[in-house]
Design a protein around this motif. Sequence first.
Motif, PDB file in Angstrom:
ATOM      1  N   GLN A  78       0.691  -1.036  -0.041  1.00  0.00           N
ATOM      2  CA  GLN A  78       0.036  -0.041  -0.030  1.00  0.00           C
ATOM      3  C   GLN A  78       0.837   1.358   0.084  1.00  0.00           C
ATOM      4  O   GLN A  78       0.558   2.233  -0.630  1.00  0.00           O
ATOM      5  N   ARG A  79       1.819   1.464   0.924  1.00  0.00           N
ATOM      6  CA  ARG A  79       2.947   2.325   0.729  1.00  0.00           C
ATOM      7  C   ARG A  79       3.432   2.622  -0.624  1.00  0.00           C
ATOM      8  O   ARG A  79       3.710   3.937  -0.981  1.00  0.00           O
TER       9      ARG A  79
ATOM     10  N   ALA B 197       4.256   5.921  -5.196  1.00  0.00           N
ATOM     11  CA  ALA B 197       4.666   5.823  -6.835  1.00  0.00           C
ATOM     12  C   ALA B 197       4.101   7.152  -7.383  1.00  0.00           C
ATOM     13  O   ALA B 197       2.835   7.553  -7.302  1.00  0.00           O
ATOM     14  N   PRO B 198       4.873   7.689  -8.394  1.00  0.00           N
ATOM     15  CA  PRO B 198       4.542   8.914  -8.787  1.00  0.00           C
ATOM     16  C   PRO B 198       3.426   8.739  -9.951  1.00  0.00           C
ATOM     17  O   PRO B 198       3.133   7.630 -10.515  1.00  0.00           O
TER      18      PRO B 198
END
Length: 114
Positions: free
Chosen positions: A92-93, A98-99
């Motif tokens: 999840q993190r 992620a850009p």
Amino acid sequence: MSRETWVLVVLAAVLAAAMLAGAVLLAIRVIRTRRMLGALGAGGKVAFYGALIYTILPVDLLPDPIYLDDMGVLAGALFYLGRLVAKHRAEQRAAQAAPAVPLAAAPPRPSDRP
């Protein structure tokens, strides 16, 4: 009964009560992971329900006054579920960090052209 026998009986009772308390505490911790079961997949569900069923059913590897087998199963399930939760949270993190990929620019409309 002699005094030594009573001491052994009381010591065995205290030890059995401590093992029962440990098994109950482990069961509570396993039950608290239930809210994450949907995200943990089939392996998490099998570990969760398998550990609880083994603990509740009267069929044991060791007789019921000895809760070491129940505690081992619950601790193993808790360890496995903890690893699954940590893996899920890391995913999840990573997804949040992620850009964002910008969408391709729409082609200009004919009225926007010079």
